[in-house]
Design a protein around this motif. Sequence first.
Motif, PDB file in Angstrom:
ATOM      1  N   ASN A 249       0.835  -1.219   0.000  1.00  5.37           N
ATOM      2  CA  ASN A 249       0.000   0.000   0.000  1.00  5.37           C
ATOM      3  C   ASN A 249       0.863   1.259   0.000  1.00  5.37           C
ATOM      4  O   ASN A 249       0.624   2.196  -0.753  1.00  5.37           O
ATOM      5  CB  ASN A 249      -0.907   0.040   1.240  1.00  5.37           C
ATOM      6  N   PHE A 250       1.860   1.256   0.890  1.00  6.76           N
ATOM      7  CA  PHE A 250       2.738   2.433   0.986  1.00  6.76           C
ATOM      8  C   PHE A 250       3.490   2.642  -0.333  1.00  6.76           C
ATOM      9  O   PHE A 250       3.649   3.769  -0.798  1.00  6.76           O
ATOM     10  CB  PHE A 250       3.734   2.275   2.145  1.00  6.76           C
ATOM     11  N   ALA A 251       3.956   1.539  -0.926  1.00  6.27           N
ATOM     12  CA  ALA A 251       4.708   1.643  -2.183  1.00  6.27           C
ATOM     13  C   ALA A 251       3.830   2.242  -3.276  1.00  6.27           C
ATOM     14  O   ALA A 251       4.271   3.103  -4.049  1.00  6.27           O
ATOM     15  CB  ALA A 251       5.233   0.264  -2.584  1.00  6.27           C
ATOM     16  N   ARG A 252       2.577   1.794  -3.308  1.00  7.26           N
ATOM     17  CA  ARG A 252       1.654   2.289  -4.332  1.00  7.26           C
ATOM     18  C   ARG A 252       1.443   3.804  -4.158  1.00  7.26           C
ATOM     19  O   ARG A 252       1.457   4.563  -5.101  1.00  7.26           O
ATOM     20  CB  ARG A 252       0.317   1.543  -4.216  1.00  7.26           C
ATOM     21  N   LYS A 253       1.299   4.219  -2.883  1.00  6.78           N
ATOM     22  CA  LYS A 253       1.114   5.651  -2.621  1.00  6.78           C
ATOM     23  C   LYS A 253       2.329   6.459  -3.074  1.00  6.78           C
ATOM     24  O   LYS A 253       2.230   7.632  -3.383  1.00  6.78           O
ATOM     25  CB  LYS A 253       0.887   5.891  -1.121  1.00  6.78           C
ATOM     26  N   GLU A 254       3.493   5.839  -3.024  1.00  8.32           N
ATOM     27  CA  GLU A 254       4.705   6.540  -3.451  1.00  8.32           C
ATOM     28  C   GLU A 254       4.950   6.380  -4.944  1.00  8.32           C
ATOM     29  O   GLU A 254       6.019   6.744  -5.458  1.00  8.32           O
ATOM     30  CB  GLU A 254       5.918   6.039  -2.655  1.00  8.32           C
TER      31      GLU A 254
ATOM     32  N   ASP B 148       5.022  -2.841  -8.395  1.00  5.58           N
ATOM     33  CA  ASP B 148       5.658  -4.084  -7.951  1.00  5.58           C
ATOM     34  C   ASP B 148       7.166  -3.940  -7.783  1.00  5.58           C
ATOM     35  O   ASP B 148       7.800  -4.702  -7.067  1.00  5.58           O
ATOM     36  CB  ASP B 148       5.357  -5.203  -8.940  1.00  5.58           C
ATOM     37  N   GLU B 149       7.731  -2.964  -8.479  1.00  9.83           N
ATOM     38  CA  GLU B 149       9.192  -2.839  -8.451  1.00  9.83           C
ATOM     39  C   GLU B 149       9.638  -1.992  -7.262  1.00  9.83           C
ATOM     40  O   GLU B 149       9.902  -0.810  -7.372  1.00  9.83           O
ATOM     41  CB  GLU B 149       9.700  -2.220  -9.764  1.00  9.83           C
ATOM     42  N   PHE B 150       9.644  -2.587  -6.116  1.00  9.96           N
ATOM     43  CA  PHE B 150      10.133  -1.858  -4.934  1.00  9.96           C
ATOM     44  C   PHE B 150      10.661  -2.883  -3.936  1.00  9.96           C
ATOM     45  O   PHE B 150      10.449  -4.083  -4.071  1.00  9.96           O
ATOM     46  CB  PHE B 150       9.012  -1.028  -4.292  1.00  9.96           C
ATOM     47  N   GLY B 151      11.343  -2.384  -2.956  1.00  5.48           N
ATOM     48  CA  GLY B 151      11.773  -3.223  -1.842  1.00  5.48           C
ATOM     49  C   GLY B 151      11.658  -2.419  -0.566  1.00  5.48           C
ATOM     50  O   GLY B 151      11.542  -1.199  -0.597  1.00  5.48           O
ATOM     51  N   VAL B 152      11.676  -3.122   0.557  1.00  3.20           N
ATOM     52  CA  VAL B 152      11.668  -2.403   1.823  1.00  3.20           C
ATOM     53  C   VAL B 152      13.082  -2.461   2.386  1.00  3.20           C
ATOM     54  O   VAL B 152      13.659  -3.534   2.548  1.00  3.20           O
ATOM     55  CB  VAL B 152      10.618  -2.966   2.799  1.00  3.20           C
ATOM     56  N   LYS B 153      13.627  -1.295   2.601  1.00  8.05           N
ATOM     57  CA  LYS B 153      14.985  -1.224   3.146  1.00  8.05           C
ATOM     58  C   LYS B 153      14.892  -1.207   4.663  1.00  8.05           C
ATOM     59  O   LYS B 153      14.291  -0.291   5.255  1.00  8.05           O
ATOM     60  CB  LYS B 153      15.661   0.046   2.644  1.00  8.05           C
ATOM     61  N   VAL B 154      15.447  -2.221   5.302  1.00  2.00           N
ATOM     62  CA  VAL B 154      15.467  -2.230   6.769  1.00  2.00           C
ATOM     63  C   VAL B 154      16.909  -2.041   7.225  1.00  2.00           C
ATOM     64  O   VAL B 154      17.855  -2.441   6.540  1.00  2.00           O
ATOM     65  CB  VAL B 154      14.888  -3.532   7.368  1.00  2.00           C
TER      66      VAL B 154
ATOM     67  N   THR C  83      15.455   1.309  11.300  1.00  2.00           N
ATOM     68  CA  THR C  83      15.103   2.231  10.211  1.00  2.00           C
ATOM     69  C   THR C  83      14.348   1.433   9.151  1.00  2.00           C
ATOM     70  O   THR C  83      14.596   0.238   8.956  1.00  2.00           O
ATOM     71  CB  THR C  83      16.348   2.880   9.570  1.00  2.00           C
ATOM     72  N   LEU C  84      13.431   2.106   8.469  1.00  2.00           N
ATOM     73  CA  LEU C  84      12.557   1.429   7.515  1.00  2.00           C
ATOM     74  C   LEU C  84      12.190   2.415   6.412  1.00  2.00           C
ATOM     75  O   LEU C  84      11.778   3.538   6.700  1.00  2.00           O
ATOM     76  CB  LEU C  84      11.288   1.006   8.264  1.00  2.00           C
ATOM     77  N   SER C  85      12.393   2.027   5.169  1.00  2.00           N
ATOM     78  CA  SER C  85      11.985   2.922   4.080  1.00  2.00           C
ATOM     79  C   SER C  85      11.661   2.090   2.836  1.00  2.00           C
ATOM     80  O   SER C  85      12.127   0.953   2.701  1.00  2.00           O
ATOM     81  CB  SER C  85      13.096   3.931   3.758  1.00  2.00           C
TER      82      SER C  85
END
Lengths: 120, 360
Positions: free
Chosen positions: A26-31, A35-41, A54-56
């Motif tokens: 959901n957050f990725a879609r808002k940004e 589908d082409e994203f990852g969560v950086k922890v 940290t999370l982005s």
Amino acid sequence: MTTAYYAEDGTLTISITEKAAKMLRNFARKEGLDDEFGVKVGVKGGGCSGLLYTLSIEKEAGLNDKVIDNNGVKVFIDKKSYIFLAGTELDFSDGLNGKGFVFQNPNATKTCGCGNSFGV
Amino acid sequence: MAGRRTPLYNATARQGASFGDWAGWELPASYGDLLAEYKAACDGDADHDSSYMGRVKGTGEDVLDLLHRLSTNAVVSLEAGQGAPTVLTTDRGRILDLITVLNLGDHIQLLTGPQASQDVIEWIDKYTIVDDVEFEDVTSSTAMVSVIGPKGPDILGSLAGIELGTFAPHQSARVAIAGAEGYIVRRDLADLTRCEVVVKSHDSEMVWQEIIGVGVTPVGLEVSEVLRVERALPGHDGELGESYNPLETGLWGSISFTKGCYIGQEVIARLDTYQKVQKHLVSFSFSPDARIEAGIKLAKEGREVGQVTSVVKVPTTGELIGLGYVRKEAAEVGTQISLAEEAGSWAKVEAQALPFGPGG
């Protein structure tokens, strides 16, 4: 005691619950990322107990990041942070008193009240 | 074992210093006339070799951000020339060191306690995971001279060619004194003006001579300790350490209660919110006959309520004064407390410590 999460090959991994994966999408879609994203922890010094999560949302992994695929979401993690996060589950706590994204980290020997900071 | 010597050992010896051991250093205790040294510091200008304080150089984009996350004060927004005191605390909110953070423009400088520079570097390093930072201990490669007294800013300012009288607390500037490059920072001892100049070790004798050359009186550690204790300022040797939290030490002005988390914040915020601070750093006067020294226990109505941590003799009056931690029920100004093992003698609370003001 928090459970540590292992990959199929027996190595410690970062696990993402279905609920957390859904929220991340959901957050990725808002940004504007589908589908082409990852969560950086990651981990950095600070917070009440010494270390801070940290999370982005990122479009692609950093040069030296480890990439883990879990529940349809890619996790990007730098190798230094991985030492502190191996075996961690990322969950999402919702509702009126929800805390948002929550790290269940088996390496943490202490965690501060708000859950954003830990010590090892 | 003889203590470390500062780069100004020979220069201060030539000035007539008698040396004593303190915090692992062999330092000028006095220059032979405590009364003259004390008066110079209070009414005129005095210089003190304070090279024993630790100095750490920090470089990299994340230095202020990291220090902001690891210590009590808000330091992330310090502009070039600005500085602030801040406390490194454990996750239980206990004091590791009281440091000053200075933004010198091209790098950040940390002023630590004596012999604490390496410990501070190791502590920060422990919490450096992905930050772009590098810390270097520059205590040995630099020297620090404190110019104390109301005339100090004019005298040091004219040597350096800058106006120091209008400097804000912890403000710093790059300077050159007699061709030696360094910086000056304004770090007053409460109401007493203090400007500190830091230069390379190999330039320090020349700078010291320049300052002495315009008639400034050198003062040793004995008098600088009197100046500190008179103002209820905590010392690194007796009042700062893991036995205490910053609220007990009165370091309110070096704590931000609004900036968010830092190591130890949860404990410190709770102590504040629920007013659970159990003891306070205070200054004492003593009964004239009291045989007093650091470590002596204090009692009220038969119950131990505190301990003396520093004792000095005021050169003008010969009176002993001191600092110590006492339980909150005995910490009100004016409270008279018995010396636990000396019937009839007492310590009277003169002031509660507030080194950087009440904060807010």
